[in-house]
Motif scaffolding. Structure first.
Motif, short mmCIF file in Angstrom:
data_model
loop_
_atom_site.label_atom_id
_atom_site.label_comp_id
_atom_site.label_asym_id
_atom_site.label_seq_id
_atom_site.Cartn_x
_atom_site.Cartn_y
_atom_site.Cartn_z
N HIS A 275 -14.64 6.88 22.70
CA HIS A 275 -14.70 8.19 22.08
C HIS A 275 -14.20 9.27 23.02
O HIS A 275 -13.54 10.19 22.61
CB HIS A 275 -16.13 8.52 21.66
N THR B 111 -25.03 12.07 15.79
CA THR B 111 -23.75 11.41 16.02
C THR B 111 -24.00 10.21 16.93
O THR B 111 -25.11 10.03 17.42
CB THR B 111 -22.73 12.39 16.63
N ALA C 228 -26.93 15.33 18.11
CA ALA C 228 -25.79 16.02 18.73
C ALA C 228 -26.16 17.48 18.97
O ALA C 228 -25.87 18.05 20.01
CB ALA C 228 -24.58 15.94 17.81
N ARG D 137 -11.11 12.56 22.58
CA ARG D 137 -11.56 13.96 22.60
C ARG D 137 -10.54 14.88 23.18
O ARG D 137 -9.79 14.50 24.06
CB ARG D 137 -12.86 14.08 23.39
N LYS E 57 -15.19 12.18 16.15
CA LYS E 57 -16.61 11.79 16.02
C LYS E 57 -17.12 12.10 14.62
O LYS E 57 -16.84 13.17 14.08
CB LYS E 57 -17.46 12.57 17.02
N GLN E 58 -17.89 11.17 14.09
CA GLN E 58 -18.53 11.44 12.79
C GLN E 58 -19.93 12.01 13.01
O GLN E 58 -20.68 11.53 13.87
CB GLN E 58 -18.62 10.15 11.96
N TYR E 59 -20.26 13.04 12.26
CA TYR E 59 -21.57 13.68 12.33
C TYR E 59 -22.27 13.55 10.98
O TYR E 59 -21.63 13.51 9.93
CB TYR E 59 -21.43 15.17 12.64
N SER F 160 -21.85 8.84 23.14
CA SER F 160 -20.47 8.81 23.64
C SER F 160 -20.19 7.47 24.29
O SER F 160 -21.04 6.92 24.99
CB SER F 160 -20.25 9.93 24.65
N GLN G 10 -17.13 5.56 10.79
CA GLN G 10 -17.45 5.38 12.21
C GLN G 10 -18.94 5.05 12.36
O GLN G 10 -19.32 4.18 13.12
CB GLN G 10 -17.10 6.66 12.98
#
Lengths: 690, 139
Positions: free
Chosen positions: A686, A679, A58, A690, A659-661, A682, A46
């Protein structure tokens, strides 16, 4: 028939519950190195080249209050399992659990260890912790600075009463040796994260820095396996063999009896399917002087493969015979299934400080490409024992400098080069394995080395992409270490020689935890002569610039099927002190990279991610350190994000709620330890998931 | 984007402010004070950071590229506070302000910043008026 079926069913159930290695999702980061092969790889995409520079914070977690003073050297890589981030942090080395989406603190556990903690050889927050689950029970295990193994309930942070004594195993006990002088001050500890494989927790050992040992005798760094359920010791591997064990005869004059250290202080890797553990072993007592330990000194600076169930040695390979350069083996062995000339090989690749990547068949220990024993120079320090040969891998080529030649000296201008030549005329230089010298005022002051104590790849280790069979490794290419020896006064050490410089008072190098300085009496001997006076001290800089020319640090991509370096880039912004240097005005200097040894890399589906080790201030960005993304196929930089402080712990990544962190530990200089999670901003897309 | 703009505004503001300030190149300690600081450094700091300030495996160097980069663009007050709050690592806060100022003077001398006529003060606010610059700004 019926019986057999139930029997089989029972067996299956048993395997499901106990025998099988736990399977984690690609979206999680369940162990220090991402997996037990220590790849630091997750196939997430992502976050990619098109959006990396848009990353935003984030959450952030400041670690100041986890201890009686803030810590400025946060080196942990967190884990993420089931939506929870676990890690160690703070000068107390607390274990913490955070909500992986918000960073909210869920629980914290710290151990007050009093005098024992204060005397620990390896203090501060450590590199991380380990997670284990059998499907029902979930546990977090970590070691305290005072060398106790703690098992916690992952849901609450409460100690597990049935593990050891009230959740604690005292690692200074049951170690096939009596830790001297006593349990409180006995020198042994660890800063790496424990590794858990098939219900066995594996713990190594670390000691003080070994440049100026107090004594040729020290505690030994054995490796042990413990039952993750009970804390019971399952096995031990003697990194210095006991009488009758293989390798004992490589310690002449009975030196195996009293020599210590030789621990495994860095990360351990495991192949659960083969049931094999890979141990990277450090140097024996006396980093630079081995006169009290004549012989090759197995298993010092050896890669050792042992059985996961028993700790029995399967094979070993000594990378440096009779270690004299503090090369250790400093990072996790990388387990890689590769394909060489049409032959599938289960391999293990070992990045090192000396910039060699050693590659072996991990089942047999046979080198994938021949490793040659070549003659090396013998030195003349009185009492020293020299190995006449050392092993040189024929492939891949070394990926960072491991010796010093005149060609490596600063050459921005001819005048600078001349000054550098004058400086090195006081030193001995030479290729890898050039021996240390006794320091003399009229020269040589020391052997100038690269690729030793802090060179090449240190504790963060490398990364590996299992799809393309490429190893990636950061390396310091200019971390210069002068290795000089001086006779040790008897009240300093019973070693004949310790590290030092002629004309300077021999001084104990201690390190965090030795109650260093604070309460010790003022030295009775004459104080060291002032700078520039009679002392042999020569700053290893030219007009404030590094003696060694750029690149100061690199990231290399090494194809393991071919044994070839496929790309190499300078890593890190050109430091301010070079960009703004008045003597370099008008020169076009390509990015130099930044010298440092604590940079680890993260590999995703398309990117290699690593931060700078120093802060800079440029026309493009205010004061800060960049987190960089490179196209992993080419090494081309594709994005950057500004961080408030240098990367001090290696980055990790996970996916949660679509979501990728990316989480990275930053600290250094004025900036105390902080975990920062990045991250993407938004978007509507996305929001839906959620 | 917004944060970046704000950060660069702050940056410009700091630059403007900097004009009024002294820097470590202006002789902000005396050689006498540096000499007072050396035995204190040797007693309280050298065991970890090395006699030549070159650091060890676990303790960072207090001279050279990485050290200068950490403090470049900040103030001597920031460095003073860092030492006061966290050093010596095993007994933070045990030295007096005057001792810390003397050690700091020694660190400046060891990093070859020039000595001058006046001593380095021990008050954080005054130290915050002295910029730490790794390279001398050419006029």
């Amino acid at each position: 028939m019926h019986h057999l079926k139930t029997g089989a069913l029972f067996a299956l159930l048993a395997i499901a519950c106990f025998g099988q290695p736990q399977r984690f999702k690609d979206s999680e980061w369940p162990t220090y190195g991402a997996d037990l092969a220590s790849t630091r790889y997750r196939p997430l995409d992502q976050i990619n080249a098109s959006n990396f520079s848009k990353l935003e914070v984030a959450w952030r977690f400041k670690t100041d209050s986890l201890g009686n003073r803030p810590e400025y050297k946060l080196e942990g890589t967190p884990l993420m399992v089931n939506g929870v981030v676990y890690t160690t942090a703070g000068s107390r080395r607390a274990a913490i659990a955070l909500d992986a989406a918000t960073g909210e603190l869920l629980w914290m556990h710290g151990e007050r260890e009093g005098a024992r903690g204060a005397a620990a050889p390896r203090q501060l927050s450590g590199r991380g912790l380990a997670y284990w689950s059998d499907g029902k029970d979930e546990r977090i295990l970590y070691t305290t600075p005072g060398f106790r193994l703690i098992a916690l309930d992952a849901k609450t942070g409460a100690p597990i009463p049935s593990f050891g004594k009230g959740g604690v195993v005292d690692l200074k006990l049951d170690d096939d040796q009596t830790i001297a002088p006593d349990l409180t001050t006995g020198e042994i500890g660890i800063q790496s994260a424990p590794v858990i494989a098939k219900d066995t927790v594996i713990i190594g050992a670390a000691f003080r820095e070994g440049m100026t040992p107090k004594s040729r005798r020290n505690n030994k760094g054995y490796v042990r396996g413990f039952d993750v359920r009970t804390g019971k010791r399952l096995w031990i591997f003697h990194t210095i063999p006991m009488k009758g064990e293989v390798g004992y005869d490589t310690w002449l004059d009975g030196s195996a009896e009293y020599t210590g250290n030789t621990g495994v202080w860095t990360q351990i890797s495991v192949d659960e399917q083969l049931g094999l553990v890979y141990l990277p072993v450090e140097s024996p007592t006396g980093d630079y002087y081995g006169g009290h330990r004549p012989g090759a000194n197995l298993f010092g600076e050896s890669l050792v493969c042992v059985d996961l169930k028993t700790g029995q040695r399967k094979w070993h390979y000594q990378l440096v015979h009779h270690p004299l350069w503090d090369m250790d083996i400093s990072s996790a062995p990388i387990l890689a299934d590769i394909n060489v000339s049409g032959r599938a090989i289960k391999a293990v690749a070992q990045p090192t400080k000396q910039g060699f990547l050693y590659v072996f068949d991990r089942v047999t220990g046979v080198p994938v490409w021949p490793i040659e024993e070549r003659p090396v120079e013998k030195g003349n320090v009185p009492g020293e024992w020299y190995s006449s040969t050392q092993p040189f891998p024929s492939k891949p080529p070394s990926y960072s400098r491991n010796g010093v030649t005149e060609d490596d000296l600063i050459d921005f201008t001819p005048a600078m080069r001349d000054q550098a030549l004058t400086i090195i005329s006081k030193y001995k230089i030479g290729p890898v394995f050039t021996p240390p010298v006794e320091s003399k005022l009229d020269g040589p002051l020391a052997t100038l080395t690269l690729g030793t104590a802090s060179g090449g790849t240190n504790w963060p280790g490398g990364s590996y992409d299992p799809e393309t069979h490429i190893v990636y490794a950061f390396a310091c290419n200019a971390c210069l270490t002068p290795i000089g020896l001086v006779k040790s006064p008897k009240d300093v050490s019973d070693m004949n020689y310790i590290a030092g410089t002629a004309g300077q008072e021999p001084r104990m190098r201690t390190g965090p935890g030795e109650n260093a300085g604070a309460d010790s009496p003022i030295p009775s001997r004459a104080p060291a002569p002032a700078r520039g006076g009679g002392s042999g001290y020569v700053p290893l800089t030219v007009q404030g610039l590094p003696l060694i020319k750029p690149p100061y640090a690199t990231i290399s991509a090494i194809n393991l099927d071919k044994g070839e370096i496929i790309w190499q880039v300078a890593h890190g912004e050109t430091p301010d002190s070079i960009r703004n240097h008045s003597g370099l005005k008008g020169l076009d200097i390509p990015r130099t990279g930044q010298a440092g040894y604590s940079i680890g890399t993260l590999i995703t589906k398309t990117l290699l991610i690593a931060g700078d080790s120093q802060v800079t201030t440029t026309n493009e960005h205010p004061r800060g350190a960049m987190l960089r993304a490179y196209d992993k196929a080419t090494g081309k930089e594709v994005g950057t994000v500004l961080m408030p402080a240098p990367q001090s712990g290696s980055p990790m990544t996970y996916m949660l709620n679509g979501k990728q962190y990316i989480v990275v530990a930053v600290s250094g200089g004025p900036y105390s330890g902080e975990y920062i999670a990045f991250t993407l901003p938004s978007t509507d897309e996305h929001a839906e998931t959620r | 984007m917004n944060t970046l703009r704000r950060a660069s505004q702050l940056f410009i503001f700091c630059f403007a402010l900097a004009g009024a300030m002294q820097s470590v190149w202006d002789g902000v300690y005396t050689s006498e004070q540096g000499k007072r600081g050396q035995p204190l450094y040797n007693k309280y700091c050298a065991s970890c950071h090395g006699e030549q300030l070159t650091g060890g495996e676990d303790s960072p160097p207090l001279t050279g590229g990485a050290f200068l980069a950490n403090w470049n663009g900040l103030t001597v007050g920031d460095l003073f506070e860092r030492i006061r709050i966290s050093m010596p690592q095993n007994r933070p806060g045990r030295l007096t302000r005057q001792q810390n100022a003397d050690i700091l003077a020694y660190l400046l001398s060891a990093n070859q910043f020039p000595a001058g006529e006046a001593e380095l003060p021990a008050e954080t606010e005054r130290l915050k008026q002295i910029r730490f610059e790794s390279t001398k700004k050419s006029e």
